[in-house]
Write a protein that holds these residues in place. Structure first.
Motif, PDB file in Angstrom:
ATOM      1  N   PRO A  44      87.840 -30.862  91.125  1.00 14.88           N
ATOM      2  CA  PRO A  44      88.222 -30.658  92.534  1.00 14.88           C
ATOM      3  C   PRO A  44      89.728 -30.460  92.733  1.00 14.88           C
ATOM      4  O   PRO A  44      90.150 -30.057  93.815  1.00 14.88           O
ATOM      5  CB  PRO A  44      87.754 -31.956  93.212  1.00 14.88           C
ATOM      6  CG  PRO A  44      87.719 -32.974  92.125  1.00 14.88           C
ATOM      7  CD  PRO A  44      87.362 -32.229  90.869  1.00 14.88           C
ATOM      8  N   ASN A  45      90.522 -30.747  91.703  1.00 17.69           N
ATOM      9  CA  ASN A  45      91.980 -30.611  91.833  1.00 17.69           C
ATOM     10  C   ASN A  45      92.493 -29.258  91.339  1.00 17.69           C
ATOM     11  O   ASN A  45      93.705 -29.033  91.316  1.00 17.69           O
ATOM     12  CB  ASN A  45      92.687 -31.716  91.044  1.00 17.69           C
ATOM     13  CG  ASN A  45      92.227 -33.094  91.468  1.00 17.69           C
ATOM     14  OD1 ASN A  45      92.131 -33.372  92.657  1.00 17.69           O
ATOM     15  ND2 ASN A  45      91.926 -33.959  90.513  1.00 17.69           N
ATOM     16  N   THR A  46      91.591 -28.386  90.907  1.00 16.61           N
ATOM     17  CA  THR A  46      92.032 -27.135  90.266  1.00 16.61           C
ATOM     18  C   THR A  46      93.039 -26.362  91.118  1.00 16.61           C
ATOM     19  O   THR A  46      94.098 -25.955  90.621  1.00 16.61           O
ATOM     20  CB  THR A  46      90.817 -26.232  89.953  1.00 16.61           C
ATOM     21  OG1 THR A  46      89.915 -26.982  89.142  1.00 16.61           O
ATOM     22  CG2 THR A  46      91.230 -24.977  89.211  1.00 16.61           C
ATOM     23  N   GLY A  47      92.740 -26.163  92.400  1.00 13.10           N
ATOM     24  CA  GLY A  47      93.642 -25.389  93.267  1.00 13.10           C
ATOM     25  C   GLY A  47      95.015 -26.020  93.330  1.00 13.10           C
ATOM     26  O   GLY A  47      96.043 -25.340  93.194  1.00 13.10           O
ATOM     27  N   GLU A  48      95.042 -27.331  93.492  1.00 19.06           N
ATOM     28  CA  GLU A  48      96.318 -28.061  93.594  1.00 19.06           C
ATOM     29  C   GLU A  48      97.115 -27.955  92.278  1.00 19.06           C
ATOM     30  O   GLU A  48      98.306 -27.675  92.275  1.00 19.06           O
ATOM     31  CB  GLU A  48      96.001 -29.526  93.913  1.00 19.06           C
ATOM     32  CG  GLU A  48      97.205 -30.406  94.077  1.00 19.06           C
ATOM     33  CD  GLU A  48      96.802 -31.880  94.222  1.00 19.06           C
ATOM     34  OE1 GLU A  48      95.683 -32.178  94.653  1.00 19.06           O
ATOM     35  OE2 GLU A  48      97.655 -32.712  93.878  1.00 19.06           O
ATOM     36  N   CYS A  49      96.428 -28.186  91.158  1.00 21.56           N
ATOM     37  CA  CYS A  49      97.130 -28.154  89.863  1.00 21.56           C
ATOM     38  C   CYS A  49      97.610 -26.740  89.526  1.00 21.56           C
ATOM     39  O   CYS A  49      98.742 -26.554  89.085  1.00 21.56           O
ATOM     40  CB  CYS A  49      96.234 -28.698  88.752  1.00 21.56           C
ATOM     41  SG  CYS A  49      95.868 -30.441  88.953  1.00 21.56           S
ATOM     42  N   PHE A  50      96.752 -25.741  89.735  1.00 18.35           N
ATOM     43  CA  PHE A  50      97.167 -24.363  89.462  1.00 18.35           C
ATOM     44  C   PHE A  50      98.349 -23.978  90.354  1.00 18.35           C
ATOM     45  O   PHE A  50      99.257 -23.277  89.939  1.00 18.35           O
ATOM     46  CB  PHE A  50      95.998 -23.392  89.698  1.00 18.35           C
ATOM     47  CG  PHE A  50      95.018 -23.303  88.554  1.00 18.35           C
ATOM     48  CD1 PHE A  50      94.915 -24.317  87.604  1.00 18.35           C
ATOM     49  CD2 PHE A  50      94.198 -22.194  88.406  1.00 18.35           C
ATOM     50  CE1 PHE A  50      94.015 -24.236  86.547  1.00 18.35           C
ATOM     51  CE2 PHE A  50      93.291 -22.094  87.354  1.00 18.35           C
ATOM     52  CZ  PHE A  50      93.194 -23.113  86.439  1.00 18.35           C
ATOM     53  N   ALA A  51      98.347 -24.440  91.593  1.00 18.32           N
ATOM     54  CA  ALA A  51      99.459 -24.127  92.502  1.00 18.32           C
ATOM     55  C   ALA A  51     100.752 -24.778  92.031  1.00 18.32           C
ATOM     56  O   ALA A  51     101.844 -24.291  92.313  1.00 18.32           O
ATOM     57  CB  ALA A  51      99.125 -24.597  93.912  1.00 18.32           C
ATOM     58  N   ARG A  52     100.639 -25.883  91.286  1.00 19.26           N
ATOM     59  CA  ARG A  52     101.837 -26.525  90.722  1.00 19.26           C
ATOM     60  C   ARG A  52     102.209 -25.914  89.370  1.00 19.26           C
ATOM     61  O   ARG A  52     103.141 -26.361  88.710  1.00 19.26           O
ATOM     62  CB  ARG A  52     101.590 -28.027  90.553  1.00 19.26           C
ATOM     63  CG  ARG A  52     101.877 -28.806  91.826  1.00 19.26           C
ATOM     64  CD  ARG A  52     102.007 -30.288  91.545  1.00 19.26           C
ATOM     65  NE  ARG A  52     100.720 -30.919  91.682  1.00 19.26           N
ATOM     66  CZ  ARG A  52     100.181 -31.747  90.789  1.00 19.26           C
ATOM     67  NH1 ARG A  52     100.817 -32.039  89.686  1.00 19.26           N
ATOM     68  NH2 ARG A  52      99.003 -32.281  90.988  1.00 19.26           N
ATOM     69  N   GLY A  53     101.385 -24.946  88.928  1.00 22.59           N
ATOM     70  CA  GLY A  53     101.657 -24.270  87.656  1.00 22.59           C
ATOM     71  C   GLY A  53     101.162 -25.053  86.460  1.00 22.59           C
ATOM     72  O   GLY A  53     101.589 -24.814  85.328  1.00 22.59           O
ATOM     73  N   THR A  54     100.247 -26.009  86.660  1.00 17.62           N
ATOM     74  CA  THR A  54      99.728 -26.779  85.530  1.00 17.62           C
ATOM     75  C   THR A  54      98.231 -26.508  85.354  1.00 17.62           C
ATOM     76  O   THR A  54      97.557 -26.065  86.275  1.00 17.62           O
ATOM     77  CB  THR A  54      99.928 -28.302  85.726  1.00 17.62           C
ATOM     78  OG1 THR A  54      99.148 -28.718  86.847  1.00 17.62           O
ATOM     79  CG2 THR A  54     101.371 -28.649  85.969  1.00 17.62           C
ATOM     80  N   ALA A  55      97.755 -26.815  84.157  1.00 15.49           N
ATOM     81  CA  ALA A  55      96.326 -26.664  83.849  1.00 15.49           C
ATOM     82  C   ALA A  55      96.057 -27.460  82.586  1.00 15.49           C
ATOM     83  O   ALA A  55      96.974 -27.761  81.819  1.00 15.49           O
ATOM     84  CB  ALA A  55      95.977 -25.197  83.615  1.00 15.49           C
ATOM     85  N   THR A  56      94.793 -27.804  82.367  1.00 14.78           N
ATOM     86  CA  THR A  56      94.417 -28.489  81.118  1.00 14.78           C
ATOM     87  C   THR A  56      93.605 -27.519  80.271  1.00 14.78           C
ATOM     88  O   THR A  56      92.510 -27.100  80.659  1.00 14.78           O
ATOM     89  CB  THR A  56      93.601 -29.766  81.426  1.00 14.78           C
ATOM     90  OG1 THR A  56      94.444 -30.661  82.144  1.00 14.78           O
ATOM     91  CG2 THR A  56      93.125 -30.433  80.153  1.00 14.78           C
ATOM     92  N   PHE A  57      94.176 -27.158  79.123  1.00 12.69           N
ATOM     93  CA  PHE A  57      93.521 -26.176  78.251  1.00 12.69           C
ATOM     94  C   PHE A  57      92.276 -26.776  77.617  1.00 12.69           C
ATOM     95  O   PHE A  57      92.297 -27.927  77.167  1.00 12.69           O
ATOM     96  CB  PHE A  57      94.486 -25.731  77.145  1.00 12.69           C
ATOM     97  CG  PHE A  57      95.748 -25.131  77.673  1.00 12.69           C
ATOM     98  CD1 PHE A  57      95.748 -23.857  78.228  1.00 12.69           C
ATOM     99  CD2 PHE A  57      96.947 -25.839  77.632  1.00 12.69           C
ATOM    100  CE1 PHE A  57      96.919 -23.306  78.739  1.00 12.69           C
ATOM    101  CE2 PHE A  57      98.120 -25.296  78.136  1.00 12.69           C
ATOM    102  CZ  PHE A  57      98.112 -24.028  78.692  1.00 12.69           C
ATOM    103  N   MET A  58      91.224 -25.987  77.547  1.00 10.96           N
ATOM    104  CA  MET A  58      90.002 -26.459  76.895  1.00 10.96           C
ATOM    105  C   MET A  58      89.746 -25.619  75.637  1.00 10.96           C
ATOM    106  O   MET A  58      89.514 -24.413  75.713  1.00 10.96           O
ATOM    107  CB  MET A  58      88.810 -26.374  77.846  1.00 10.96           C
ATOM    108  CG  MET A  58      87.599 -27.100  77.296  1.00 10.96           C
ATOM    109  SD  MET A  58      86.259 -27.208  78.501  1.00 10.96           S
ATOM    110  CE  MET A  58      85.607 -25.554  78.403  1.00 10.96           C
TER     111      MET A  58
END
Ligand code: SF4
Length: 290
Positions: A44-58
Motif C-alpha cells: 500500500p506504500n508503493t505510491g509514496e515510496c516511488f514518489a520519494r524515489g525509493t523502492a525495494t528490489f525483488m
C-alpha cells in the motif's frame, strides 16, 4: 469459498497523489528490467515510496515457489536465474541515488542454495558501485540452511532481515511451507556469524493473533538476536487470500511499539502501514544511534 473483504476503517485509507518522481522511479525500474516487492506484493506504500524515489528490489524473478496465504506475489514455476541481475540492480540503485538499498527475493526452494549466492553477488555489486550506500537484505528462510545464511552475511550487508510474518499458532494457515522455529534460527545464525550486523524481523497483525502471542514473538526475536522490529496491519490482496480478522486501531500499534522498545529492541516501527522495508533507512539509523 472466498470470504468477502471487510470494510476498511478510516485510518486504513491512503491517498495516492500523482507525483513526477514516481514516474521517474517506474521508468528506471522498467529500463533495468527489475521487479520490486512494492508492486508484486501490492504494497500500500508503493505510491509514496516511488514518489520519494525509493523502492525495494525483488530478486530471482517474479514467481515464488511457496504459497503463503497472505502474499500477492505470483506462485508457480520459477524463472531461470539471471546472472545479469546483480549489475542491473546496482545500476538502477545508483541512478536512483539511493543511500540505503533494500533487496529481497521470492523464495526459491528449487535452487540448491535458495539464491544465497545471488544475494551475495548483488551486495558485492552494490558495494563496488555505491560504496557510500548501506545495504539491507530481506531474505527467505533458505530452508534453514546455515551455509546459505553464511554466504549472505559474509558478503557484508548492513542489515540482515528475515520476517517471521505472524505468530507461531497461525503458521499452518498463513505460511504453510514455513516453520516459525526455523525462521528464528535463521536470525540467530546471522547474529552469531556477525554480532555487529543489525538483525531485523517483522510481522503482520490482524490475522487473528492474540496480543500475548505478539509479545511472545517479541521475546523470541530478542532471544534470537533481533535488533529491529516492524509491525504492520495485514491487508488482504484479493478474495483468494486470507481474510482480515481485525483492523487494529493505531493506538494498538503504538502500544505494541512501546512494549517492544521496553523489552529491548534497538528500533521499532509499528503502525498500520508499516511494512518491513518502509522507511528502512530511518529505522536503521535509529538502531545505530543506540
Ligand atoms: S515466500 Fe515470500 S514471496 Fe513467496 S509466497 Fe511467501 S511471502 Fe510471498
Amino acid at each position: 469459498m472466498p470470504q468477502p473483504q471487510r470494510k476498511f476503517p478510516p485510518w486504513i485509507k491512503k491517498r495516492l497523489p500523482a507525483h513526477p518522481q514516481a514516474d521517474r522511479t517506474r521508468d528506471i525500474l522498467a529500463r533495468h528490467r527489475l521487479n520490486t516487492v512494492c508492486r508484486s506484493a501490492q504494497c500500500p506504500n508503493t505510491g509514496e515510496c516511488f514518489a520519494r524515489g525509493t523502492a525495494t528490489f525483488m530478486l530471482l524473478g517474479n514467481t515464488c515457489t511457496r504459497s503463503c496465504r497472505f502474499c500477492a506475489v505470483e506462485k508457480g514455476a520459477p524463472e531461470p536465474l539471471d546472472v545479469s541481475e546483480p549489475e542491473r540492480v546496482a545500476l538502477a540503485a545508483s541512478e536512483m541515488k539511493l543511500s540505503h538499498v533494500v533487496v529481497t527475493s521470492v523464495t526459491r526452494d528449487d535452487l540448491p542454495d535458495g539464491g544465497a549466492a545471488h544475494f551475495a553477488a548483488v551486495i558485492r555489486e552494490l558495494r563496488a558501485r555505491m560504496p557510500e550506500a548501506t545495504v539491507e537484505v530481506l531474505v527467505p528462510d533458505f530452508q534453514g540452511s546455515r551455509e546459505s545464511v553464511r554466504v549472505v552475511v559474509e558478503a557484508g550487508p548492513d542489515v540482515f532481515n528475515h520476517n517471521v510474518e505472524t505468530v507461531w499458532s497461525l503458521y499452518p494457515q498463513v505460511r504453510p511451507q514455513a516453520d516459525y522455529r526455523r525462521s528464528l534460527r535463521i536470525l540467530k545464525t546471522a547474529k552469531e556469524l556477525k554480532p555487529q550486523m543489525l538483525v531485523k524481523s517483522g510481522l503482520m497483525v490482524g490475522l487473528g493473533e492474540r496480543p500475548e502471542e505478539v509479545e511472545e514473538v517479541m521475546k523470541d526475536l530478542l532471544q534470537h538476536g533481533c535488533d529491529i522490529l516492524t509491525i504492520g496491519q495485514y491487508l488482504r490482496p484479493s478474495p483468494q487470500h486470507l481474510p482480515v480478522v481485525e483492523f487494529l486501531e493505531p493506538s494498538h500499534f503504538e502500544r505494541y511499539g512501546e512494549i517492544a522498545r521496553r523489552m529491548g529492541f534497538r528500533a521499532v516501527a509499528s503502525a498500520p502501514f508499516v511494512r518491513s522495508s518502509y522507511n528502512a533507512k530511518a529505522v536503521q539509523k535509529e538502531a545505530n544511534s543506540k
